[in-house]
Structure formats: structure tokens, C-alpha cells
Design an enzyme around this catalytic site. Sequence first.
Site, PDB file in Angstrom:
ATOM      1  N   GLN A 330       0.859  -1.200   0.000  1.00  0.00           N
ATOM      2  CA  GLN A 330       0.000   0.000   0.000  1.00  0.00           C
ATOM      3  C   GLN A 330       0.896   1.252   0.000  1.00  0.00           C
ATOM      4  OE1 GLN A 330      -3.308  -0.450  -0.128  1.00  0.00           O
ATOM      5  NE2 GLN A 330      -4.315   1.388   0.605  1.00  0.00           N
ATOM      6  N   GLY A 401     -13.111  -1.733  -2.473  1.00  0.00           N
ATOM      7  CA  GLY A 401     -14.474  -1.652  -3.011  1.00  0.00           C
ATOM      8  C   GLY A 401     -15.113  -0.294  -2.769  1.00  0.00           C
ATOM      9  N   GLU A 424      -6.504  21.071 -24.332  1.00  0.00           N
ATOM     10  CA  GLU A 424      -5.353  21.982 -24.316  1.00  0.00           C
ATOM     11  C   GLU A 424      -4.104  21.287 -24.861  1.00  0.00           C
ATOM     12  OE1 GLU A 424      -6.654  25.087 -23.513  1.00  0.00           O
ATOM     13  OE2 GLU A 424      -4.891  25.354 -24.752  1.00  0.00           O
TER      14      GLU A 424
HETATM   15  C1  LIG Z   1      -7.881  28.727 -14.628  1.00  0.00           C
HETATM   16  C2  LIG Z   1      -8.187  27.642 -15.583  1.00  0.00           C
HETATM   17  C3  LIG Z   1      -8.112  28.196 -16.927  1.00  0.00           C
HETATM   18  C4  LIG Z   1      -8.792  27.806 -17.948  1.00  0.00           C
HETATM   19  C5  LIG Z   1      -9.178  26.518 -18.323  1.00  0.00           C
HETATM   20  C6  LIG Z   1     -10.476  26.190 -17.873  1.00  0.00           C
HETATM   21  C7  LIG Z   1     -10.919  25.008 -18.084  1.00  0.00           C
HETATM   22  C8  LIG Z   1     -10.085  24.015 -18.749  1.00  0.00           C
HETATM   23  C9  LIG Z   1     -10.889  23.058 -19.507  1.00  0.00           C
HETATM   24  C10 LIG Z   1     -10.845  22.973 -20.789  1.00  0.00           C
HETATM   25  C11 LIG Z   1     -10.105  23.911 -21.649  1.00  0.00           C
HETATM   26  C12 LIG Z   1      -9.718  23.241 -22.910  1.00  0.00           C
HETATM   27  C13 LIG Z   1      -9.510  24.262 -23.963  1.00  0.00           C
HETATM   28  C14 LIG Z   1      -8.932  23.692 -25.232  1.00  0.00           C
HETATM   29  O1  LIG Z   1      -8.716  22.533 -25.363  1.00  0.00           O
HETATM   30  S1  LIG Z   1      -8.579  24.846 -26.403  1.00  0.00           S
HETATM   31  C15 LIG Z   1      -7.888  23.961 -27.742  1.00  0.00           C
HETATM   32  C16 LIG Z   1      -6.491  23.508 -27.441  1.00  0.00           C
HETATM   33  N1  LIG Z   1      -5.897  22.985 -28.617  1.00  0.00           N
HETATM   34  C17 LIG Z   1      -4.666  22.573 -28.658  1.00  0.00           C
HETATM   35  O2  LIG Z   1      -3.968  22.579 -27.667  1.00  0.00           O
HETATM   36  C18 LIG Z   1      -4.136  22.174 -30.001  1.00  0.00           C
HETATM   37  C19 LIG Z   1      -2.767  21.557 -29.923  1.00  0.00           C
HETATM   38  N2  LIG Z   1      -2.013  21.850 -31.117  1.00  0.00           N
HETATM   39  C20 LIG Z   1      -1.072  22.834 -31.170  1.00  0.00           C
HETATM   40  O3  LIG Z   1      -0.836  23.542 -30.211  1.00  0.00           O
HETATM   41  C21 LIG Z   1      -0.334  22.989 -32.473  1.00  0.00           C
HETATM   42  O4  LIG Z   1      -1.086  22.581 -33.555  1.00  0.00           O
HETATM   43  C22 LIG Z   1       1.001  22.238 -32.449  1.00  0.00           C
HETATM   44  C23 LIG Z   1       0.844  20.786 -32.059  1.00  0.00           C
HETATM   45  C24 LIG Z   1       1.911  22.951 -31.464  1.00  0.00           C
HETATM   46  C25 LIG Z   1       1.634  22.271 -33.854  1.00  0.00           C
HETATM   47  O5  LIG Z   1       1.497  23.533 -34.373  1.00  0.00           O
HETATM   48  P1  LIG Z   1       2.161  23.974 -35.771  1.00  0.00           P
HETATM   49  O6  LIG Z   1       1.841  25.371 -36.061  1.00  0.00           O
HETATM   50  O7  LIG Z   1       1.821  22.953 -36.774  1.00  0.00           O
HETATM   51  O8  LIG Z   1       3.590  23.944 -35.271  1.00  0.00           O
HETATM   52  P2  LIG Z   1       4.933  23.301 -35.684  1.00  0.00           P
HETATM   53  O9  LIG Z   1       5.174  23.352 -37.159  1.00  0.00           O
HETATM   54  O10 LIG Z   1       5.085  22.011 -34.979  1.00  0.00           O
HETATM   55  O11 LIG Z   1       5.770  24.407 -35.001  1.00  0.00           O
HETATM   56  C26 LIG Z   1       6.051  25.676 -35.561  1.00  0.00           C
HETATM   57  C27 LIG Z   1       6.906  26.409 -34.553  1.00  0.00           C
HETATM   58  O12 LIG Z   1       6.038  27.009 -33.584  1.00  0.00           O
HETATM   59  C28 LIG Z   1       6.445  26.593 -32.279  1.00  0.00           C
HETATM   60  N3  LIG Z   1       5.238  26.555 -31.448  1.00  0.00           N
HETATM   61  C29 LIG Z   1       4.191  25.737 -31.557  1.00  0.00           C
HETATM   62  N4  LIG Z   1       3.285  26.040 -30.620  1.00  0.00           N
HETATM   63  C30 LIG Z   1       3.764  27.070 -29.928  1.00  0.00           C
HETATM   64  C31 LIG Z   1       3.279  27.824 -28.824  1.00  0.00           C
HETATM   65  N5  LIG Z   1       2.092  27.552 -28.246  1.00  0.00           N
HETATM   66  N6  LIG Z   1       4.032  28.830 -28.361  1.00  0.00           N
HETATM   67  C32 LIG Z   1       5.237  29.105 -28.909  1.00  0.00           C
HETATM   68  N7  LIG Z   1       5.754  28.423 -29.951  1.00  0.00           N
HETATM   69  C33 LIG Z   1       5.038  27.417 -30.452  1.00  0.00           C
HETATM   70  C34 LIG Z   1       7.080  25.244 -32.490  1.00  0.00           C
HETATM   71  O13 LIG Z   1       7.915  24.936 -31.434  1.00  0.00           O
HETATM   72  C35 LIG Z   1       7.839  25.485 -33.780  1.00  0.00           C
HETATM   73  O14 LIG Z   1       8.990  26.208 -33.457  1.00  0.00           O
HETATM   74  P3  LIG Z   1      10.302  26.024 -34.357  1.00  0.00           P
HETATM   75  O15 LIG Z   1      11.315  26.879 -33.651  1.00  0.00           O
HETATM   76  O16 LIG Z   1      10.661  24.582 -34.286  1.00  0.00           O
HETATM   77  O17 LIG Z   1       9.960  26.467 -35.714  1.00  0.00           O
HETATM   78  C1  LIG Z   2     -13.497  18.073 -22.146  1.00  0.00           C
HETATM   79  C2  LIG Z   2     -12.912  18.800 -23.313  1.00  0.00           C
HETATM   80  C3  LIG Z   2     -12.991  20.177 -23.351  1.00  0.00           C
HETATM   81  C4  LIG Z   2     -12.506  20.874 -24.463  1.00  0.00           C
HETATM   82  N1  LIG Z   2     -12.651  22.237 -24.516  1.00  0.00           N
HETATM   83  C5  LIG Z   2     -12.261  22.898 -25.634  1.00  0.00           C
HETATM   84  C6  LIG Z   2     -12.474  24.306 -25.749  1.00  0.00           C
HETATM   85  O1  LIG Z   2     -12.987  24.969 -24.833  1.00  0.00           O
HETATM   86  N2  LIG Z   2     -12.119  24.916 -26.901  1.00  0.00           N
HETATM   87  C7  LIG Z   2     -11.540  24.229 -27.932  1.00  0.00           C
HETATM   88  O2  LIG Z   2     -11.238  24.843 -28.957  1.00  0.00           O
HETATM   89  N3  LIG Z   2     -11.301  22.903 -27.837  1.00  0.00           N
HETATM   90  C8  LIG Z   2     -11.647  22.224 -26.720  1.00  0.00           C
HETATM   91  N4  LIG Z   2     -11.415  20.866 -26.614  1.00  0.00           N
HETATM   92  C9  LIG Z   2     -10.790  20.168 -27.730  1.00  0.00           C
HETATM   93  C10 LIG Z   2      -9.375  19.706 -27.417  1.00  0.00           C
HETATM   94  O3  LIG Z   2      -8.492  20.769 -27.357  1.00  0.00           O
HETATM   95  C11 LIG Z   2      -8.927  18.679 -28.452  1.00  0.00           C
HETATM   96  O4  LIG Z   2      -9.757  17.556 -28.312  1.00  0.00           O
HETATM   97  C12 LIG Z   2      -7.480  18.330 -28.251  1.00  0.00           C
HETATM   98  O5  LIG Z   2      -6.656  19.388 -28.662  1.00  0.00           O
HETATM   99  C13 LIG Z   2      -7.080  17.038 -28.985  1.00  0.00           C
HETATM  100  O6  LIG Z   2      -7.329  17.129 -30.321  1.00  0.00           O
HETATM  101  P1  LIG Z   2      -8.161  16.017 -31.123  1.00  0.00           P
HETATM  102  O7  LIG Z   2      -9.429  15.810 -30.427  1.00  0.00           O
HETATM  103  O8  LIG Z   2      -8.162  16.493 -32.517  1.00  0.00           O
HETATM  104  O9  LIG Z   2      -7.308  14.705 -31.008  1.00  0.00           O
HETATM  105  P2  LIG Z   2      -6.559  13.951 -32.226  1.00  0.00           P
HETATM  106  O10 LIG Z   2      -5.447  14.819 -32.700  1.00  0.00           O
HETATM  107  O11 LIG Z   2      -7.537  13.502 -33.224  1.00  0.00           O
HETATM  108  O12 LIG Z   2      -5.977  12.734 -31.401  1.00  0.00           O
HETATM  109  C14 LIG Z   2      -6.358  11.376 -31.609  1.00  0.00           C
HETATM  110  C15 LIG Z   2      -5.109  10.494 -31.423  1.00  0.00           C
HETATM  111  O13 LIG Z   2      -4.176  10.774 -32.452  1.00  0.00           O
HETATM  112  C16 LIG Z   2      -2.895  11.010 -31.911  1.00  0.00           C
HETATM  113  N5  LIG Z   2      -2.185  11.998 -32.753  1.00  0.00           N
HETATM  114  C17 LIG Z   2      -2.684  13.121 -33.311  1.00  0.00           C
HETATM  115  N6  LIG Z   2      -1.734  13.772 -33.997  1.00  0.00           N
HETATM  116  C18 LIG Z   2      -0.600  13.060 -33.870  1.00  0.00           C
HETATM  117  C19 LIG Z   2       0.735  13.224 -34.347  1.00  0.00           C
HETATM  118  N7  LIG Z   2       1.113  14.279 -35.057  1.00  0.00           N
HETATM  119  N8  LIG Z   2       1.632  12.303 -34.016  1.00  0.00           N
HETATM  120  C20 LIG Z   2       1.288  11.245 -33.258  1.00  0.00           C
HETATM  121  N9  LIG Z   2       0.047  11.039 -32.774  1.00  0.00           N
HETATM  122  C21 LIG Z   2      -0.891  11.929 -33.077  1.00  0.00           C
HETATM  123  C22 LIG Z   2      -3.147  11.531 -30.497  1.00  0.00           C
HETATM  124  O14 LIG Z   2      -2.045  11.264 -29.653  1.00  0.00           O
HETATM  125  C23 LIG Z   2      -4.375  10.735 -30.094  1.00  0.00           C
HETATM  126  O15 LIG Z   2      -3.955   9.505 -29.575  1.00  0.00           O
HETATM  127  C24 LIG Z   2     -11.896  20.171 -25.518  1.00  0.00           C
HETATM  128  C25 LIG Z   2     -11.777  18.775 -25.455  1.00  0.00           C
HETATM  129  C26 LIG Z   2     -12.279  18.086 -24.370  1.00  0.00           C
HETATM  130  C27 LIG Z   2     -12.152  16.590 -24.331  1.00  0.00           C
END
Ligand SMILES: CC/C=C\C/C=C\C/C=C\CCCC(=O)SCCNC(=O)CCNC(=O)[C@H](O)C(C)(C)COP(=O)(O)OP(=O)(O)OC[C@H]1O[C@@H](n2cnc3c(N)ncnc32)[C@H](O)[C@@H]1OP(=O)(O)O
Ligand SMILES: Cc1cc2nc3c(=O)[nH]c(=O)nc-3n(C[C@H](O)[C@H](O)[C@H](O)COP(=O)(O)OP(=O)(O)OC[C@H]3O[C@@H](n4cnc5c(N)ncnc54)[C@H](O)[C@@H]3O)c2cc1C
Length: 663
Positions: A330, A401, A424
Site C-alpha cells: 500500500q 471496493g 489543451e
Molecule cells: C484557470 C483555468 C483556466 C482555464 C481553463 C479552464 C478550463 C479548462 C478546460 C478545458 C479547456 C480546454 C480548452 C482547449 O482545449 S482549447 C484547444 C487547445 N488545442 C490545442 O492545444 C491544439 C494543440 N495543437 C497545437 O498547439 C499545435 O497545432 C502544435 C501541435 C503545437 C503544432 O502547431 P504547428 O503550427 O503545426 O507547429 P509546428 O510546425 O510544430 O511548429 C512551428 C513552430 O512554432 C512553435 N510553437 C508551436 N506552438 C507554440 C506555442 N504555443 N508557443 C510558442 N511556440 C510554439 C514550435 O515549437 C515550432 O517552433 P520552431 O522553432 O521549431 O519552428
Molecule cells: C473536455 C474537453 C474540453 C474541451 N474544450 C475545448 C475548448 O474549450 N475549446 C476548444 O477549442 N477545444 C476544446 N477541446 C478540444 C481539445 O483541445 C482537443 O480535443 C485536443 O486538442 C485534442 O485534439 P483532437 O481531439 O483532434 O485529437 P486527435 O489529434 O484527433 O488525437 C487522436 C489520437 O491521435 C494522436 N495523434 C494526433 N496527432 C498526432 C501526431 N502528429 N503524431 C502522433 N500522434 C498523433 C493523439 O495522440 C491521439 O492519440 C476540448 C476537449 C475536451 C475533451
Amino acid sequence: MERVDHLAHERNKSEFDVDAMKIVWAGSPHAFELSDRISKLVASDPGFRKDNRTMLSRKDLFKNTLRKAAYAWKTIVDLHLSEEEAAKLRFYVDEPAYTDLHWGMFVPAIKGQGTDEQQQKWLPLAYKMQIIGCYAQTELGHGSNVQGLETTATFDPQTDEFIIHSPTLTSSKWWPGGLGKVATHAIAYARLIVGGRDYGVNGFIVQLRSLEDHSPLPGITVGDIGMKFGNGAYNTMDNGVLQFDHVRIPRDQMLMRVSQVTREGKYKQSDVPRQLVYGTMVYVRQTIVADASCALSRAVCIATRYSAVRRQFGSQNGGPETQVIDYKTQQSRLFPLLASAYAFRFIGEWLKWLYTDVTQRLQANDFSTLPEAHACTAGLKSLTTTATADGIEECRKLCGGHGYLCSSGLPELFAVYVPACTYEGDNTVLLLQVARFLMKTVSQLGVKKPVGTIGYMTRVDHLMQCRCGVQRAEDWLNPSALLEAFEARAARMSVACAQNLSNFDNPEEGFAELSADLVEAAVAHCQLIIVSKFIEKLQQEIPGKGVKQQLEVLCNIYTLFLLHKHQGDFLSTGCITPKHASLANDQLRSLYSQVRPNAIALVDAFNYTDHFLGSILGCYDGNVYPKLYEAAWEDPLNDSVVPDGYHQYIRPLLKQQIRTARL
Ligand SMILES: CC/C=C\C/C=C\C/C=C\CCCC(=O)SCCNC(=O)CCNC(=O)[C@H](O)C(C)(C)COP(=O)(O)OP(=O)(O)OC[C@H]1O[C@@H](n2cnc3c(N)ncnc32)[C@H](O)[C@@H]1OP(=O)(O)O
Ligand SMILES: Cc1cc2nc3c(=O)[nH]c(=O)nc-3n(C[C@H](O)[C@H](O)[C@H](O)COP(=O)(O)OP(=O)(O)OC[C@H]3O[C@@H](n4cnc5c(N)ncnc54)[C@H](O)[C@@H]3O)c2cc1C
């Protein structure tokens, strides 16, 4: 009636000043006073009751959340709470709601990506909740790949407007919290099209619903996406779907800090890097790391208190059975989670500092630390949320349980928390961002000096060939030995990936092929950050009798537990030998014995009210069995002795059995 403290004997065993630890946990005397006062305020107000959530239908649940959010706002206004106090109040109300996205993403997006004029216009409305905002980035077809978003924002120079449009089904916005039923406005992310050219994704402020009667504005189709995982849980949130049909908005509703479109239809890029369009995500990832310690510590508090109450086996001469917390198995499952909760608390504090620092630098046009801030927030968000989600589930199992009952609080905590591994930024996608940063760092060694969290790479030659000097189990308590082992493992894993990558003609192809190894290298790097910041924290003066000693024990448990869990990495990279691994395990066992008498006091230091914990198993006084017994009778199924449906479905069955028996 006087309340009996069933855990008093445990509390008497503790060897440190719990009140001083409470301040370390909170971060400062001010933070402690604030948390303590606001959590008690919420706990004592029946308007914030939450024990019936898992039994309500979705509609009733959602309406109840709307009531609570309105009541919370009224309390904030009536009591003239400051911004800091209001945020704490929302935290202790402990119910996911549209307000999380309004305050947590909509407001920060305007602050981070809006110009001064845009902030002056929109922020006062948002601060007074005269408009309610959400963050609409993700689409049905694209979440992780932000550059793949399909929604368009086409500039019309005739009218000085943008036309926001969803050209396909897959371009429907999908997931944004608060969007489904409440938000009046969204920061909608769309491809900016000016003069027929695509300038990539940008944020736009779009009104969705009438401020008079809440009906969707022309061209807007909006609704909730449906039930999610678990009872109650995240179903208090109206995650939504949204389609735009050529919706027109004024030009000045494009967030224009990063790039601008002029009245004449000219696109202009500011001096700031384009990645700042992703700035809100960096901010939120940092808050999610701070939050991980809250969720994990809640689960750990429940499992620890219950493990001290629960007894199984080992009764001698009719005496009490053994407390399950005394079983080594544990302890070996529970205490690393207790240590992780503290480790995540301190990494959250540090990350907040890093974020503040990078924000100040950006304001002074210094963008040099942005890549590190992105890598740290992405990697630590991934690591801490994965460990926390797994940790909550482990705590449920640690409670046997009874952990499976909703009244333990653990099923709901898990269901609310687990999407943090996806939202995020999916945790694997984020680790691949860290891996890119690591590979870039390795490829530039000798050209660009690595600094900050990647500074250890300056000693890569040493780290590639150093040998672990541990000879006795106690040698593993030496922070330098621990740090060097973690640095060597991280450096060797990154360098091995970089070498393997160099065998590919096409680097992107190589990156895809090696991505599983790259993710492991990223994990090793992020674990090193957490370990090194915990060790750094202990180099500061920490007041209070025995407090620092307890934190040292927890730091060593966290570090040696990781070493034990990932010993495959440490052994295969040659950083340690099997003998070292075995000594680390011996030391870990001894540390569990040291933490045992302090375990209850260490979870008391979180200072959680019974209301916030929401768990019969975790209640402060440990009076678990009478409370479980009473709660069972409160279940609606026990409203009647004979259940509804008896006459329809049970009686005919029983009658049939009687007839069969007579035959
Ligand atoms: C108090 C609580 C507060 C609030 C929250 C409340 C409740 C929380 C509950 C739910 C909230 C959920 C909200 C959401 O989910 S919003 C949607 C979120 N979505 C994502 O996170 C999408 C993820 N994808 C990405 O961020 C990007 O697509 C990526 C995976 C990073 C790829 O992007 P892309 O443009 O294709 O980039 P790359 O070609 O890989 O990179 C280009 C270049 O940019 C740099 N980079 C990428 N991202 C960032 C960044 N955020 N900041 C700074 N720089 C960044 C990357 O490193 C690369 O740099 P190089 O030097 O290599 O060129
Ligand atoms: C509860 C909840 C709240 C949310 N709130 C918000 C919100 O307020 N606003 C908003 O805009 N969005 C919101 N989202 C969306 C959220 O940000 C996305 O679901 C999240 O960014 C993941 O993207 P996706 O769903 O496209 O997953 P996908 O990218 O489709 O992922 C599916 C699978 O593919 C894999 N995968 C994807 N790309 C790659 C890669 N390049 N290489 C290897 N593996 C990969 C992942 O690891 C994962 O296993 C919310 C989601 C949830 C579940």
C-alpha cells in the site's frame, strides 16, 4: 454532540509543524489565508452544496450549474470580492462551468492577442459579465492540427467586414466549453483570407447569441455536443457545436496584436513572432500544471486517510486488524503519489514564475525564451496530467471496493480530470513538441549555448560517459548523485534519438518513424525538470519544525520512485548498473517507513475542507463507516422498500418460478 476524531492517534504521531507546512503548500501566508477563508465560505453556504450531482439528469444537472454560477457571481458582487478572491471562490465551488472558459480563456485571449483599443472595448464588458465568452478553436475534423483548421474569415473591402464561414461539416466548431448553451460571444479561430490569399489561422471576436433573448444570431447554428464520460462530472459543462453561414463581423473584431488587416485590405505582420497566436494555449497549459497538484492531492488525501481507517487481516489475540496503510505494498503505491502531489505543487509554482518572466520579456520585445516556455508548458502539462489521471485511478483502487462508490468522490474526480490528458493539447502531441525542441537543441550544440532547463546539455560530453558513484543505499540521498543520473539519462536518450535521426535522408520521415523513442526522450527531459526544481526548492530556507526534513523525504521518494519505475531507461543508457538500481530500491523502502508516521499530517497540510474533498472516505475525522451507512439510505433507490417496477418485472418472474417448482 462532540465529534470524535478517529484519526487523532495518527495526527499525534507527526514529527513536523503542520501549520507551517500548510503555508509552504499554499505558497505564502497570504495565499494560505485567502484559500482558508474562501474555502470555508463556500463550504458553509448551502447554495454551493454538491453531494447530489451524480444522481441528477443532465438537464437538471446543467440547470443547477447555471444556478450555482449565478449564485457565485452574486456572492462575488455582494461581498465585493477581489479578482483573486473571486477566482478562489470559483475554484472551491468545484464544478466545471462555462465561467471557466470565460475567465480562463476568453478574457486571456483578448488580453494576449488584442490591441490596446480592443482590450479597452471588450474587457470591461467581459469583466462585468455583460457578455459571456468561449474559446472556439477545435473543429469536428481538426483539434491537434491547428494549422489544419478549415473555418474561413474572408475580408470584404467593400463593407470593411470579415465573412466568417464553415465551408464543410468537418469545419464545424466542436468541443468549446460554454459554447453549447451559454456563450454570447466566441473567440473563433479561422483562416484569414485577404485578397484571395490565405494568411493562416487567427482569432476573431464573434457574437453568437442575442443579448436580448439569447437566440442565435443570423447565420449561426449552435448547440451542445451531448453527454460525456461519467455521471455528473464534466456534464455540467455545455461543450458545443457551431457552424457559421457567411456571418459578417466588423474588421476591428479580428484580434490584431500579432497581425493586422488595414481598411484598404493590406495584411501586416507585427514584429512579434507568429506563434503568439498560440499564446492563450501556453497560458492555460501553465494553469493546468498548477491544477494537477490540486486534483492529485485531493485523491491522495482521500486514499491516505481511508488507508489509516481501513483494517484488514493480522489481528493478534482478538485485537484490531492491521491498518492497510501499514502494508508495504500500500505504501509503495500511495507514498509516491503523495510525493508527486508535492512535486507538482512546486513545479506549478515555478512554471508560473517562468510564464510571468516570458510575458514580461515579450512586452519588451525579447522573444528569446519563448521556445523554452512553449516546451516547458507543453511537456509539463503532458507529464503532470498523465500522472494525475493515473494517480486518481490508483487512489480509487487503494480504497478497495468503497473507492468505487460515488460517495468516495473518486469516480467523479477521475471523470472530471481525465480529459485534461486531451484538452489543451493531446499529451502525446505535446511531448512531440518537446522532442522537436530537444532535437533542435542537440543539433545546435557547439553553435548555440543551451540555457535554462536545457542548460545541462552544455555538459553533454561529461554526461555521455559519466559513471554513477553510488556505493551504499544512503548515497542515493545525495542530490548531486540523483541529478547527475537524471541528467545523464535525459542527455543520452536525446543524443541517441538525434543520432538515429541523422540516418534518415528526410528528417520529417525520420521524426515520424522514431516518434515513440522521441516521446520517451521528452518524458526523461521533463522528469528531470521536475526533479531539479524540487531539489532547488529545498535549497531555500523553509521555516517550521521538521518541515524541510519532510520535504526532503518526499523529494527523495519522488525521485527514486521515478528511477525505479524507469530503470529500463537508466540501465539501457548505462547511467546506472543493476547494483545501483537495487540500492535505490532499498533506499526507497526505508523512505516509506520514514514518511509513514507523518502521512496523515502531510495530507492535512493541503487544508481541504470536507466540502471540497466531497468524499466520505476522506473526511477529516475518519468516521467513515457510519457515514457510508447513512449515505446508502439517502440514495433515491431506497426511497421505497419495494422498487418501482416490482409488479411489472419481478413479481411475474417469481410467480413463474413457483409454477415451475410445482411441476
Ligand atoms: C484557470 C483555468 C483556466 C482555464 C481553463 C479552464 C478550463 C479548462 C478546460 C478545458 C479547456 C480546454 C480548452 C482547449 O482545449 S482549447 C484547444 C487547445 N488545442 C490545442 O492545444 C491544439 C494543440 N495543437 C497545437 O498547439 C499545435 O497545432 C502544435 C501541435 C503545437 C503544432 O502547431 P504547428 O503550427 O503545426 O507547429 P509546428 O510546425 O510544430 O511548429 C512551428 C513552430 O512554432 C512553435 N510553437 C508551436 N506552438 C507554440 C506555442 N504555443 N508557443 C510558442 N511556440 C510554439 C514550435 O515549437 C515550432 O517552433 P520552431 O522553432 O521549431 O519552428
Ligand atoms: C473536455 C474537453 C474540453 C474541451 N474544450 C475545448 C475548448 O474549450 N475549446 C476548444 O477549442 N477545444 C476544446 N477541446 C478540444 C481539445 O483541445 C482537443 O480535443 C485536443 O486538442 C485534442 O485534439 P483532437 O481531439 O483532434 O485529437 P486527435 O489529434 O484527433 O488525437 C487522436 C489520437 O491521435 C494522436 N495523434 C494526433 N496527432 C498526432 C501526431 N502528429 N503524431 C502522433 N500522434 C498523433 C493523439 O495522440 C491521439 O492519440 C476540448 C476537449 C475536451 C475533451
